[in-house]
Enzyme design. Structure first.
Site, PDB file in Angstrom:
ATOM      1  N   LYS A 145      27.961  58.998  41.193  1.00 41.76           N
ATOM      2  CA  LYS A 145      27.372  57.738  40.753  1.00 41.76           C
ATOM      3  C   LYS A 145      25.984  57.538  41.363  1.00 41.76           C
ATOM      4  CE  LYS A 145      31.881  55.507  40.076  1.00 41.76           C
ATOM      5  NZ  LYS A 145      31.819  55.305  38.634  1.00 41.76           N
TER       6      LYS A 145
ATOM      7  N   ASP B 132      25.468  60.924  27.929  1.00 41.74           N
ATOM      8  CA  ASP B 132      26.461  61.647  28.709  1.00 41.74           C
ATOM      9  C   ASP B 132      25.885  63.021  29.035  1.00 41.74           C
ATOM     10  OD1 ASP B 132      29.782  61.340  29.135  1.00 41.74           O
ATOM     11  OD2 ASP B 132      28.988  63.376  29.234  1.00 41.74           O
TER      12      ASP B 132
ATOM     13  N   ASN C 131      40.388  48.783  30.581  1.00 43.47           N
ATOM     14  CA  ASN C 131      40.726  49.654  29.457  1.00 43.47           C
ATOM     15  C   ASN C 131      42.003  49.160  28.757  1.00 43.47           C
ATOM     16  OD1 ASN C 131      40.199  51.949  27.880  1.00 43.47           O
ATOM     17  ND2 ASN C 131      41.595  53.204  29.067  1.00 43.47           N
TER      18      ASN C 131
ATOM     19  N   SER D 193      35.940  51.010  39.464  1.00 40.02           N
ATOM     20  CA  SER D 193      37.115  50.153  39.607  1.00 40.02           C
ATOM     21  C   SER D 193      37.486  49.923  41.059  1.00 40.02           C
ATOM     22  CB  SER D 193      38.305  50.789  38.883  1.00 40.02           C
ATOM     23  OG  SER D 193      38.606  52.059  39.441  1.00 40.02           O
TER      24      SER D 193
ATOM     25  N   ASN E  77      42.664  45.110  40.851  1.00 42.32           N
ATOM     26  CA  ASN E  77      43.335  46.280  41.419  1.00 42.32           C
ATOM     27  C   ASN E  77      43.923  45.987  42.796  1.00 42.32           C
ATOM     28  OD1 ASN E  77      43.179  48.149  39.344  1.00 42.32           O
ATOM     29  ND2 ASN E  77      41.165  48.873  39.951  1.00 42.32           N
TER      30      ASN E  77
ATOM     31  N   GLU F 262      35.091  58.411  39.148  1.00 43.38           N
ATOM     32  CA  GLU F 262      35.148  57.633  40.379  1.00 43.38           C
ATOM     33  C   GLU F 262      34.797  58.509  41.577  1.00 43.38           C
ATOM     34  OE1 GLU F 262      36.337  53.900  41.010  1.00 43.38           O
ATOM     35  OE2 GLU F 262      34.877  54.404  39.463  1.00 43.38           O
TER      36      GLU F 262
ATOM     37  N   HIS G 107      32.878  45.561  36.211  1.00 46.99           N
ATOM     38  CA  HIS G 107      34.110  46.323  36.045  1.00 46.99           C
ATOM     39  C   HIS G 107      34.842  45.851  34.800  1.00 46.99           C
ATOM     40  CE1 HIS G 107      38.426  47.319  37.504  1.00 46.99           C
ATOM     41  NE2 HIS G 107      37.953  48.265  36.718  1.00 46.99           N
TER      42      HIS G 107
ATOM     43  N   MET H 265      36.057  54.601  28.632  1.00 44.19           N
ATOM     44  CA  MET H 265      35.476  53.352  29.109  1.00 44.19           C
ATOM     45  C   MET H 265      34.071  53.152  28.565  1.00 44.19           C
ATOM     46  SD  MET H 265      37.650  51.649  30.890  1.00 44.19           S
ATOM     47  CE  MET H 265      36.558  50.463  31.651  1.00 44.19           C
TER      48      MET H 265
END
Length: 498
Positions: free
Chosen positions: A102, A38, A148, A124, A195, A97, A145, A19
């Site tokens: 986060k 990262d 992908n 998401s 979703n 997630e 959001h 992503m």
């Protein structure tokens, strides 16, 4: 707050997985300087290299000029330390997630970036408000959001938290547009819009499978051929992976206090528990081993085609089909011929009981959708198989035939009505503007129509009739009609009417 169109505008991305790298690519291709970080050593540089290879492939295919690919690659900087994101005007987080992970990233960024820099999460499903609640500067936190694969999927859900300012939402909306995406502002609710709304297509197919009404191959064929979906629900679940779609289904169902309209099935969880995850595991609802044959959804018959079929008054679609296939459509029951009817919401058993028609000779046709290439037939328990097979033999040379077990709403009606109903419920809940709901569902899930436009295409009154019949015949509030749908059906209004 630097303007999105400013030449000095810089985007930061935390998380260099699929992503994150996709977000980096579309930003760089659209003229935005981007820094990617990262926590894993070397991951940011690897993401930059991977983007470079994708850009090179686009050049090879003639989809991108070499000079534009070189310029895009030059806009990407691998940030070894999170402190290197200090100059960024917006930072998008695209890590796992996990809310604690986060919040840890955002708490670090709060100490690094400018006071007016925007912090956006690519989550998401996790509530933006719950992330912002644990930060010091809640007003600048929003959701962006992406879907992908990011370079191919145009939708971005833009999600404000309870404290997010209008200026921040305007900026991230403008950023999504500059990145070549289509932003849709949605409410901060479990699963957001796509979703949440995507549950109906898959879970109703699973309910049909659980009731042994039809096989995965039959369901997929009907939804592709008759309703125009690019992929059937079981094909889609095998593609995304059961390890992805089951947890999302369970999360959304639980978060909405077990609303039966969002309920999945035991088979769904069983597929996860037994490692039948779909393509990635080589086996899911289908066998994905090399050379494995796909089950046929088509009914075949060696019987002699019937010469005549009794079509009761009021079943015009059944009459048209029989006459097109070269048989005589009888106006009166001769006591021997197959009986063909079209049903909306009802099953054969209920129809035979209500009308007094001979259940042994009764066959029902689903009139919903495009029946030019495939028709769906069903019979009640105890049906005369010889008469049924003679009818199939008459129809099959003209169209593919899918034969299912008795079910109120067949396959297409059930799934379409649930997709429409959940779309109407999203409008009732105010998850987005009606047009935004349809845009998001088309772009995010590749639906042939948004759920509200689909409601209008079928007819709001017809959708309501299907749901009421399903709720009455099954006793299951899973089919409880949305009040948004009921009111517009009763007033003869478009489902898109606010």
């Amino acid at each position: 707050m630097r303007d999105i169109e400013d030449r000095e505008f810089t985007l930061g991305v935390v998380g260099a997985g699929a992503m994150g790298a996709g977000i980096v690519q579309v930003a760089a291709q659209n003229g935005i300087a981007v820094r990617v970080h990262d926590a894993a050593p070397g991951a940011a540089q690897a993401a930059k290299s991977a983007v470079g290879k994708r850009l090179a492939r686009l050049v090879e295919k003639g989809r991108l000029a070499e000079a534009d690919a070189d310029a895009a690659q030059a806009r990407i900087e691998a940030a070894q330390n999170i402190e290197d994101l200090a100059p960024c005007d917006v930072v998008i987080e695209a890590i796992i997630e996990d809310i604690d992970a986060k919040v840890t990233v955002f708490a670090a960024l709060e100490e690094i970036v400018a006071p007016d820099a925007i912090l956006a999460s690519n989550t998401s499903s996790l509530p933006i408000g719950a992330i912002a609640a644990r930060l010091n500067h809640k007003a600048r936190v929003a959701g962006m959001h992406f879907f992908n694969p990011v370079p191919l999927m145009k939708l971005v859900e833009v999600i404000p938290g309870p404290d997010t300012t209008d200026a921040v939402i305007a900026q991230v909306t403008a950023l999504a547009e500059r990145m070549g995406r289509t932003p849709v502002e949605v409410t901060d609710t479990p699963g957001f819009l796509v979703n949440f709304g995507g549950r109906a297509y898959q879970t109703e197919a699973l309910a049909i499978l659980q009731e042994r009404v039809a096989t995965p191959a039959q369901v997929d064929a009907v939804m592709r051929d008759c309703l125009g979906f690019r992929m059937g629900p079981f094909e889609l679940m095998d593609l995304t992976g059961i390890d992805v779609n089951y947890p999302v289904s369970a999360f959304v169902h639980g978060a909405m206090f077990s609303d039966p309209r969002l309920r999945s099935t035991a088979r769904h969880k069983y597929m996860l528990d037994t490692g039948q995850l779909g393509r990635k595991a080589g086996r899911g609802f289908y066998d994905h081993a090399e050379g494995a044959a796909r089950p046929s959804p088509d009914a075949a018959s060696d019987a002699a085609p019937c010469a005549a079929v009794f079509v009761p008054e009021g079943h015009a679609d059944a009459r048209a089909l029989i006459e097109e296939c070269g048989a005589q459509a009888l106006d009166a029951d001769d006591g021997a011929a197959p009986i063909l009817v079209t049903l909306i919401g009802e099953d054969c058993s209920a129809h035979a009981a209500r009308t007094g028609l001979d259940a042994a000779r009764l066959v029902a046709l689903d009139p919903l959708g495009d029946t030019s290439a495939r028709v769906t037939l069903m019979t009640p328990p105890g049906a005369d198989s010889a008469l049924r097979d003679a009818l199939i033999a008459r129809i099959a040379p003209q169209r593919a035939v899918t034969l299912i077990d008795d079910s109120p709403g067949f396959v297409a009606q059930r799934i379409a009505a649930m997709v429409c109903n959940l779309g109407c419920e999203m409008a009732q809940m105010g998850l987005a503007a009606p047009e935004g709901i349809d845009t998001a569902m088309r772009l995010g899930l590749n639906y042939p129509q948004g759920p509200l436009a689909m409601t209008d295409a079928i007819g709001a009154e017809a959708v309501l009739d299907i749901l009421r019949a399903l709720q009455w015949l099954t006793g299951d509030d899973r089919y409880r009609p949305s009040q948004w749908l009921r009111r517009r059906a009763q007033l003869g209004l478009s489902a898109l009417t606010a």
